[in-house]
Scaffold this motif. Sequence first.
Motif, short mmCIF file in Angstrom:
data_model
loop_
_atom_site.label_atom_id
_atom_site.label_comp_id
_atom_site.label_asym_id
_atom_site.label_seq_id
_atom_site.Cartn_x
_atom_site.Cartn_y
_atom_site.Cartn_z
N ALA A 50 0.84 -1.15 0.06
CA ALA A 50 -0.12 0.09 0.03
C ALA A 50 0.93 1.24 0.07
O ALA A 50 0.34 2.44 -0.37
CB ALA A 50 -0.95 -0.01 1.06
N PHE A 51 1.88 1.07 0.62
CA PHE A 51 3.08 2.34 0.38
C PHE A 51 4.35 2.13 -0.09
O PHE A 51 5.35 2.98 0.29
CB PHE A 51 3.04 3.22 1.75
CG PHE A 51 3.35 2.24 2.96
CD1 PHE A 51 4.49 1.74 3.04
CD2 PHE A 51 2.23 1.93 4.17
CE1 PHE A 51 4.96 0.87 4.22
CE2 PHE A 51 2.61 1.34 5.22
CZ PHE A 51 3.99 0.60 5.25
N ALA A 52 4.58 1.12 -0.80
CA ALA A 52 5.67 0.86 -1.46
C ALA A 52 6.67 1.92 -2.15
O ALA A 52 7.74 2.02 -1.94
CB ALA A 52 5.54 -0.32 -2.24
N ALA A 53 5.59 2.75 -2.84
CA ALA A 53 6.36 3.78 -3.69
C ALA A 53 6.17 5.07 -3.03
O ALA A 53 6.48 6.18 -3.67
CB ALA A 53 5.69 3.79 -5.04
N ALA A 54 5.61 5.31 -2.04
CA ALA A 54 5.50 6.44 -1.23
C ALA A 54 6.77 7.24 -0.88
O ALA A 54 7.75 6.74 -0.56
CB ALA A 54 4.76 6.29 0.04
N PRO A 55 6.77 8.45 -0.67
CA PRO A 55 8.15 9.24 -0.35
C PRO A 55 8.21 8.75 1.09
O PRO A 55 7.51 8.39 1.82
CB PRO A 55 7.63 10.75 -0.37
CG PRO A 55 6.48 10.83 -1.32
CD PRO A 55 5.61 9.32 -1.22
N ALA A 56 9.50 8.88 1.53
CA ALA A 56 9.97 8.31 2.84
C ALA A 56 9.05 8.74 3.82
O ALA A 56 8.77 7.99 4.88
CB ALA A 56 11.49 8.81 2.92
N ASP A 57 8.96 10.27 3.95
CA ASP A 57 8.05 10.75 5.17
C ASP A 57 6.66 10.14 5.18
O ASP A 57 6.24 9.79 6.32
CB ASP A 57 7.97 12.25 5.20
CG ASP A 57 9.73 12.79 5.64
OD1 ASP A 57 10.34 12.12 5.96
OD2 ASP A 57 9.60 13.95 5.33
N ASP A 58 6.16 10.03 4.04
CA ASP A 58 4.80 9.59 3.80
C ASP A 58 4.74 8.16 4.53
O ASP A 58 4.00 7.79 5.18
CB ASP A 58 4.21 9.68 2.46
CG ASP A 58 3.60 10.93 2.10
OD1 ASP A 58 3.93 11.83 3.06
OD2 ASP A 58 3.41 11.22 1.14
N LYS A 59 5.78 7.34 3.83
CA LYS A 59 5.82 5.99 4.20
C LYS A 59 6.02 5.60 5.67
O LYS A 59 5.35 4.92 6.58
CB LYS A 59 6.97 5.22 3.59
CG LYS A 59 7.01 3.76 3.68
CD LYS A 59 8.36 3.18 3.10
CE LYS A 59 8.17 3.12 1.44
NZ LYS A 59 9.05 2.61 0.71
N THR A 60 6.82 6.62 6.44
CA THR A 60 6.93 6.47 7.85
C THR A 60 5.80 6.73 8.78
O THR A 60 5.37 5.98 9.65
CB THR A 60 8.16 7.58 8.48
OG1 THR A 60 9.24 7.20 7.78
CG2 THR A 60 8.17 7.62 9.75
N ASN A 61 5.03 7.61 8.22
CA ASN A 61 3.71 8.24 8.85
C ASN A 61 2.59 7.11 8.55
O ASN A 61 1.89 6.77 9.74
CB ASN A 61 3.22 9.56 8.39
CG ASN A 61 4.00 10.74 9.02
OD1 ASN A 61 4.33 10.64 10.10
ND2 ASN A 61 4.61 11.36 8.05
N LEU A 62 2.53 6.42 7.40
CA LEU A 62 1.63 5.52 7.08
C LEU A 62 1.91 4.25 7.79
O LEU A 62 0.99 3.32 8.51
CB LEU A 62 1.48 5.17 5.78
CG LEU A 62 0.99 6.36 4.56
CD1 LEU A 62 0.95 5.86 3.34
CD2 LEU A 62 -0.51 6.37 5.11
N ARG A 63 3.19 4.11 7.98
CA ARG A 63 3.52 2.72 8.63
C ARG A 63 3.26 2.82 10.18
O ARG A 63 2.67 1.80 10.94
CB ARG A 63 5.16 2.68 8.51
CG ARG A 63 5.83 1.35 9.43
CD ARG A 63 7.29 1.11 8.94
NE ARG A 63 7.60 -0.01 10.11
CZ ARG A 63 8.91 -0.30 9.92
NH1 ARG A 63 9.76 0.05 8.89
NH2 ARG A 63 9.31 -1.30 10.58
N ALA A 64 3.33 4.12 10.54
CA ALA A 64 3.11 4.12 12.25
C ALA A 64 1.75 4.29 12.64
O ALA A 64 1.22 3.96 13.55
CB ALA A 64 3.70 5.47 12.75
#
Length: 606
Positions: A50-64
């Motif tokens: 769901a967030f493999a291609a997301a920018p790093a900060d977005d990925k961090t926030n989605l993961r958390a």
Amino acid sequence: MPLHPVIRSVTERIQARSLVSRNAYLKRAADAAEAGTVRSRISCTNLAHAFAAAPADDKTNLRAGRWPNLAIVSSYNDMLSAHQPFERFPAILKDAARKAGAVAQFAGGVPAMCDGVTQGQAGMELSLFSRDVIAMSTAIALSHNVFDGGLYLGVCDKIVPGLLIGALQFGHLPAIFVPAGPMTTGLPNPEKAKVRQLHVEGKVGREALLEAEMASYHGPGTCTFYGTANSNQMLMEVMGLHLPGAAFVNPNTALRDALTAAAATRAAQITRAGAEYTPIAEVIDERAIVNGIIGLLATGGSTNHTIHLVAIARAAGIVIDWSDFDTLSAVVPLLCRVYPNGSADINHFHAAGGIGLLIRQLLDEELLHDDVMTVAGKGLRRYTEEPALASGNLTWVPGAASSLDRAVLASVREPFSADGGLKLLSGNLGRAIIKTSAVKPEHRVVEAPARVFDDQDDMLAAFKRGELHRDFVAVLRFQGPRANGMPELHKLTPALGVLQDQGFKVALVTDGRMSGASGKIPAAIHVTPECLAGGPLARLRDGDLIRLDAGTGTLEALVDAADWLQREVAGPDLSSNHYGVGRELFSAARASVAGAEQGAVSFLTA
């Protein structure tokens, strides 16, 4: 709260009629909301996708799982003027979402065809079907179940209804609709219409016609007449799904960009992670649907919404029919004169006070439900305000208190008409809708012989041969959703307009649709049941006397009753020149689609 007794009565009967289906819908939405953010419960494999291609900060926030995730569903393409501005919107929305403590992901695109381009062409047979394709595409975009809210980018014809029907399948998610705005004013619409009629009469050539059309449709944004596209935008506002005053701000302006950014900010605030959780199931209820019908009537909006609003309501578990439109039309005054129901365009309407003033007047006269939930908060009164920029910052200020141009936007006390200009017709030819707001009173009753056609090109050929210069009722059969997808028949308007201007009594009766820009010709449209569902239009013959009376609500074939019942029912002409893509591509679906009064093709709402 104070409310006109007829509006209260119609709302209550809709609530009673919808009790079982509405409760079932609300339970589904509540159960989904109770389950919480799906993103926190799906498998690691699913989440990584769901967030493999997301920018790093977005990925961090989605993961958390701390920030809400907003789905962007867009109808962008760069061929259509109304949707071309959406190219820039995702970047604006994503940036604003991050500043609001949220992530926005482009979840999916939906098809966006233009009825203006396909009008009178075979592609028009896909137009109404495209609404349900859009609804399903929207649902597919949301089906990944990693979103906490939605931002829906659409403007025209079937696109906004399709987006809304799809969004309503996820009733637990907040939804904000993000418009692009109308193009700036070009060649006045009446002048364009005059050139069209001159071309039909052979008095001007194709080059002159194209020059006029290009001067009218000349840049980015929605067409400026008040057809289905701009009716969509009015509905999203009066039903509480836009930010206040967002509908008719021109594209590519600082105010439009600020409104776009504000949509993402507000969407984050109304998710479950925000302080004002507002799911779409709470915004679109029986009162909001009634408000939408009233807005349509008060503005003389598109007849296409006598189909779309039925389907939208069904998607929220609400059951309405044409009797509700008819009853409300008797008490809702017509307040707007915007082409084709006048000479002004939508920019003139906006400048005269626009939707904010319209809503203010209707609320003040107890003609709208104020006690509704909107994406801007509780109460429709907020939508009497208009957006403005102060030192570069978006704010809302009180809207106009009275019309700045009473020739365009009238008051409830001095309306253009005491009724909403939409009538239900019934008789031995079935039930139909007629829009009278743009039809002069002397043209609202036509009694004349039928001339029966199964294809619009056949009627235009008869016109060119000089066979139609007389009083007659043009009957266009086998144009319903089961027959060929229910295309609009706006291509007939110039020819019929020429005949009416020459003094002939003419009208149109069809189980198909007219454009949202249908105007001065009396037209009984959406006749139901359609011919392929046993509709009585299939019994008509050339020369049968037909009476269309918009005053009494009558649509009758004046034929001996015994003869009428014994007549053989005609079948459609399926010769090659009548066989278009609507019949071909949706052959499997057409047998089971709903009729006009049930919202037409309605795959998701039947």
